[in-house]
Design a protein around this motif. Structure first.
Motif, PDB file in Angstrom:
ATOM      1  N   VAL A 120       0.834  -1.202   0.000  1.00 55.25           N
ATOM      2  CA  VAL A 120       0.000   0.000   0.000  1.00 55.25           C
ATOM      3  C   VAL A 120       0.868   1.252   0.000  1.00 55.25           C
ATOM      4  CG1 VAL A 120      -1.679   1.309   1.345  1.00 55.25           C
ATOM      5  CG2 VAL A 120      -1.946  -1.153   1.088  1.00 55.25           C
ATOM      6  N   PHE A 121       1.874   1.300   0.862  1.00 52.61           N
ATOM      7  CA  PHE A 121       2.734   2.482   0.957  1.00 52.61           C
ATOM      8  C   PHE A 121       3.488   2.724  -0.348  1.00 52.61           C
ATOM      9  CE2 PHE A 121       6.925   4.296   1.799  1.00 52.61           C
ATOM     10  CZ  PHE A 121       6.584   5.472   2.432  1.00 52.61           C
ATOM     11  N   SER A 181       2.835   1.743  -3.425  1.00 54.44           N
ATOM     12  CA  SER A 181       1.964   2.112  -4.542  1.00 54.44           C
ATOM     13  C   SER A 181       1.526   3.572  -4.447  1.00 54.44           C
ATOM     14  CB  SER A 181       0.739   1.197  -4.574  1.00 54.44           C
ATOM     15  OG  SER A 181       1.125  -0.138  -4.734  1.00 54.44           O
ATOM     16  N   LEU A 182       1.260   4.040  -3.235  1.00 54.49           N
ATOM     17  CA  LEU A 182       0.782   5.408  -3.065  1.00 54.49           C
ATOM     18  C   LEU A 182       1.901   6.433  -3.230  1.00 54.49           C
ATOM     19  CD1 LEU A 182      -1.733   5.180  -0.119  1.00 54.49           C
ATOM     20  CD2 LEU A 182      -2.190   5.875  -2.445  1.00 54.49           C
ATOM     21  N   VAL A 183       3.001   6.211  -2.569  1.00 51.68           N
ATOM     22  CA  VAL A 183       4.046   7.226  -2.552  1.00 51.68           C
ATOM     23  C   VAL A 183       4.648   7.436  -3.939  1.00 51.68           C
ATOM     24  CG1 VAL A 183       6.018   5.728  -2.044  1.00 51.68           C
ATOM     25  CG2 VAL A 183       5.953   8.062  -1.112  1.00 51.68           C
ATOM     26  N   GLN A 184       4.549   6.450  -4.815  1.00 54.44           N
ATOM     27  CA  GLN A 184       5.135   6.570  -6.147  1.00 54.44           C
ATOM     28  C   GLN A 184       4.266   7.355  -7.116  1.00 54.44           C
ATOM     29  OE1 GLN A 184       5.916   2.576  -7.454  1.00 54.44           O
ATOM     30  NE2 GLN A 184       7.548   2.227  -5.963  1.00 54.44           N
ATOM     31  N   SER A 185       2.939   7.292  -6.959  1.00 56.19           N
ATOM     32  CA  SER A 185       2.079   7.783  -8.035  1.00 56.19           C
ATOM     33  C   SER A 185       1.026   8.813  -7.632  1.00 56.19           C
ATOM     34  CB  SER A 185       1.361   6.602  -8.699  1.00 56.19           C
ATOM     35  OG  SER A 185       0.700   5.828  -7.729  1.00 56.19           O
ATOM     36  N   VAL A 186       0.877   9.129  -6.356  1.00 61.21           N
ATOM     37  CA  VAL A 186      -0.178  10.032  -5.914  1.00 61.21           C
ATOM     38  C   VAL A 186       0.426  11.348  -5.443  1.00 61.21           C
ATOM     39  CG1 VAL A 186      -2.036  10.372  -4.254  1.00 61.21           C
ATOM     40  CG2 VAL A 186      -1.706   8.151  -5.299  1.00 61.21           C
ATOM     41  N   THR A 187      -0.182  12.469  -5.871  1.00 64.14           N
ATOM     42  CA  THR A 187       0.224  13.801  -5.433  1.00 64.14           C
ATOM     43  C   THR A 187      -0.943  14.490  -4.739  1.00 64.14           C
ATOM     44  OG1 THR A 187      -0.421  14.857  -7.517  1.00 64.14           O
ATOM     45  CG2 THR A 187       1.829  13.974  -7.373  1.00 64.14           C
ATOM     46  N   LEU A 188      -0.654  15.653  -4.149  1.00 64.53           N
ATOM     47  CA  LEU A 188      -1.700  16.404  -3.455  1.00 64.53           C
ATOM     48  C   LEU A 188      -2.795  16.846  -4.422  1.00 64.53           C
ATOM     49  CD1 LEU A 188      -2.756  17.750  -0.888  1.00 64.53           C
ATOM     50  CD2 LEU A 188      -1.326  19.740  -1.421  1.00 64.53           C
ATOM     51  N   ILE A 228      -2.450   2.218   8.624  1.00 65.52           N
ATOM     52  CA  ILE A 228      -1.363   3.157   8.934  1.00 65.52           C
ATOM     53  C   ILE A 228      -0.493   3.382   7.700  1.00 65.52           C
ATOM     54  CG2 ILE A 228       0.715   3.481  10.322  1.00 65.52           C
ATOM     55  CD1 ILE A 228      -0.638   1.955  12.568  1.00 65.52           C
ATOM     56  N   ALA A 229      -0.204   2.309   6.965  1.00 64.84           N
ATOM     57  CA  ALA A 229       0.612   2.430   5.760  1.00 64.84           C
ATOM     58  C   ALA A 229      -0.078   3.308   4.715  1.00 64.84           C
ATOM     59  CB  ALA A 229       0.892   1.043   5.178  1.00 64.84           C
ATOM     60  N   ALA A 230      -1.397   3.195   4.584  1.00 60.33           N
ATOM     61  CA  ALA A 230      -2.135   4.027   3.627  1.00 60.33           C
ATOM     62  C   ALA A 230      -2.048   5.497   4.015  1.00 60.33           C
ATOM     63  CB  ALA A 230      -3.586   3.576   3.562  1.00 60.33           C
ATOM     64  N   ILE A 231      -2.203   5.794   5.299  1.00 58.89           N
ATOM     65  CA  ILE A 231      -2.137   7.182   5.758  1.00 58.89           C
ATOM     66  C   ILE A 231      -0.743   7.759   5.525  1.00 58.89           C
ATOM     67  CG2 ILE A 231      -2.317   8.675   7.788  1.00 58.89           C
ATOM     68  CD1 ILE A 231      -4.405   6.711   8.886  1.00 58.89           C
ATOM     69  N   VAL A 232       0.296   7.000   5.902  1.00 59.52           N
ATOM     70  CA  VAL A 232       1.674   7.479   5.729  1.00 59.52           C
ATOM     71  C   VAL A 232       1.995   7.638   4.240  1.00 59.52           C
ATOM     72  CG1 VAL A 232       4.102   6.927   6.125  1.00 59.52           C
ATOM     73  CG2 VAL A 232       2.417   6.467   7.907  1.00 59.52           C
ATOM     74  N   GLY A 233       1.522   6.715   3.411  1.00 61.00           N
ATOM     75  CA  GLY A 233       1.769   6.823   1.979  1.00 61.00           C
ATOM     76  C   GLY A 233       1.126   8.055   1.369  1.00 61.00           C
ATOM     77  N   LEU A 234      -0.098   8.383   1.802  1.00 59.49           N
ATOM     78  CA  LEU A 234      -0.759   9.593   1.307  1.00 59.49           C
ATOM     79  C   LEU A 234      -0.010  10.845   1.754  1.00 59.49           C
ATOM     80  CD1 LEU A 234      -4.529   8.687   1.864  1.00 59.49           C
ATOM     81  CD2 LEU A 234      -3.355   8.968  -0.323  1.00 59.49           C
ATOM     82  N   SER A 289       9.160  -1.636  -1.510  1.00 56.30           N
ATOM     83  CA  SER A 289       8.550  -2.178  -2.738  1.00 56.30           C
ATOM     84  C   SER A 289       8.853  -3.657  -2.899  1.00 56.30           C
ATOM     85  CB  SER A 289       9.056  -1.402  -3.960  1.00 56.30           C
ATOM     86  OG  SER A 289       8.701  -0.042  -3.882  1.00 56.30           O
ATOM     87  N   LEU A 290      10.082  -4.052  -2.554  1.00 56.38           N
ATOM     88  CA  LEU A 290      10.466  -5.463  -2.652  1.00 56.38           C
ATOM     89  C   LEU A 290       9.590  -6.317  -1.744  1.00 56.38           C
ATOM     90  CD1 LEU A 290      12.494  -7.522  -3.829  1.00 56.38           C
ATOM     91  CD2 LEU A 290      13.956  -7.049  -1.847  1.00 56.38           C
ATOM     92  N   LEU A 291       9.344  -5.863  -0.514  1.00 52.58           N
ATOM     93  CA  LEU A 291       8.476  -6.601   0.397  1.00 52.58           C
ATOM     94  C   LEU A 291       7.036  -6.592  -0.079  1.00 52.58           C
ATOM     95  CD1 LEU A 291       9.924  -5.372   3.818  1.00 52.58           C
ATOM     96  CD2 LEU A 291      10.067  -7.688   2.897  1.00 52.58           C
TER      97      LEU A 291
END
Length: 434
Positions: A56-57, A59-66, A278-284, A311-313
């Motif tokens: 989740v983290f 996928s989000l941190v790579q492609s989502v912006t504000l 938690i991972a989704a929130i931190v990734g956003l 990403s590997l995990l």
């Protein structure tokens, strides 16, 4: 875009799930004996605590912006409507068909929670790579499609690991409470039966009465007896409040109410802050703040090794979940305590009523000017109504040891039907958007 081309793009991801599930089933058979019960439980915990949050983290941190988060504000509303409509339809099915109490939460969860992450990340880029789609250039479509899918995965993780997690946990409590309530009755019945047999034996030795050995029928009847009156009286006495010095009952209602409130708040926080949530929130947060994002994303990022490791995990999430899903099937292809009518109702909800509802919701929102003009965005919103149940339900069933066999059978048939249903509804959605 031809029918068979669309059929291939839509069915290949589902077939991949079925193939890996078959491998998991083989690994759990006595011929291989790799995915034993203990191994499955430990693997589930690793998926829950490590693999899913990493996926989740990353996928989000790579492609989502504000800017994306602001412009896509309707997507969380769309998923909320899916949960409301699907949950209501599942509740109606439960009321009409009356399954086992512990299966009610499992059925409602399968009707409301769709696979908003894994399949979206595979299906949307596959659709973009095909020619003749109404979504424009393949490269641009794939990039924005991955962003839509990642945001969908984050939102799906939030809903699944709060609403669905609570529902499956409650179902597990109901199931284990039923098992626990049966054990005292069996123990007391066995004690009464042994005492009765001993009394008859003593009488026979004394010659006061002929020996009488309990038959198998009486033994079976004794096992079904409720608690004896003495046991009931003892339980009732234990539940009564102790008297104070004046001999009056001391209820401590305020203390009990406060304890209940604290317990409820603790449970809500525990479910809200599950590792995937938690991972989704931190990734956003990392995706929305450019300064944080530049620390871990990019070839010159100082902490890029952290993102690469995460990403590997995360790449291990989908294979592990799918292997566990197949391993649970080796417990038997029987429906267990799940009625055939219940299975049919789940399929009808997921592949007939929800997709039709999705068309109405998206068209209404578009007519009101609530959606951006991108046709791919509207396509993603409608596809979210058409997905099979989330595989995370199987992880939760294993975690809480409730409905494992039934949920596996639900996944087997719903994913088989998904190969055809996704193809049909994708054709309808593209025809509407072209």
């Amino acid at each position: 875009m031809g029918f068979w081309t669309l059929f291939e793009a839509s069915s290949v991801p589902v077939l991949q799930v079925l193939i890996v599930s078959g491998l998991g089933a083989f690994l759990a058979t006595p011929y291989c004996n790799v995915l034993k019960d203990d191994a499955t439980k430990h693997l589930n915990k690793i998926v829950f605590v490590v693999f899913t949050p990493c996926l989740v983290f990353a996928s989000l941190v790579q492609s989502v912006t504000l800017e994306d988060i602001i412009s896509w504000w309707f997507m969380p509303v769309n998923i909320l409507l899916i949960y409301i409509i699907g949950g209501f339809l599942g509740w109606v099915a439960v009321k009409l068909l009356k399954p086992e109490p512990f299966l009610k939460g499992v059925v409602i969860a399968c009707c409301s929670a769709g696979n908003l992450g894994n399949l979206m990340i595979i299906i949307i880029p596959a659709i973009c790579d095909e020619k003749g789609t109404p979504f424009g250039n393949s490269g641009a479509c794939t990039k924005i499609g991955l962003a839509y899918s990642s945001f969908s995965m984050a939102l799906g993780a939030f809903y699944i690991w709060t609403h669905t997690y609570h529902m499956m946990r409650s179902a597990g409590e109901v199931y284990h409470a039923e098992i626990g309530s049966q054990k005292p009755s069996i123990k007391v019945a066995n004690a009464d039966l042994e005492a009765g047999a001993e009394t008859h034996l003593l009488k026979a030795v004394d010659g006061s009465s002929s020996a009488h050995v309990p038959s198998s029928e009486s033994y079976a009847a004794a096992l079904s007896l409720p608690l004896s009156k003495s046991a009931e009286a003892a339980a009732d006495q234990a539940q009564r409040p102790e008297p104070d010095l004046n001999g009056k009952p001391n209820s401590n209602k305020k203390g009990k109410t406060w304890e209940n409130i604290k317990g409820l708040l603790h449970r809500i926080l525990e479910e809200l802050f599950a590792p995937p949530t938690i991972a989704a929130i931190v990734g956003l947060v990392f995706g929305a703040i450019p300064g944080l994002k530049s620390l871990i994303i990019g070839s010159a990022a100082p902490l890029r090794v952290i993102e690469q490791s995460v990403s590997l995990l995360g790449n291990a999430t989908i294979p592990c979940i799918t292997l566990i899903l197949g391993g649970n099937l080796t417990k038997g292809l029987r429906l267990g305590k799940l009625k055939i009518s219940m299975m049919i109702s789940i399929i009808c909800v997921r592949y007939v009523i929800l997709p039709a509802s999705g068309i109405l919701v998206v068209r209404l929102a578009n007519s009101l000017g609530l959606l951006p003009p991108d046709p791919l965005y509207r396509y993603v919103l409608m596809v979210q109504f058409t997905l099979p149940p989330a595989m995370a339900i199987g992880t939760m069933a294993e975690l809480f040891n409730v409905g494992k066999q039934e949920s596996s059978i639900i996944f087997l048939f719903t994913y088989l039907v998904a190969a055809v249903a996704l193809t049909f509804w994708s054709t309808v959605y593209m025809w509407m958007l072209s």
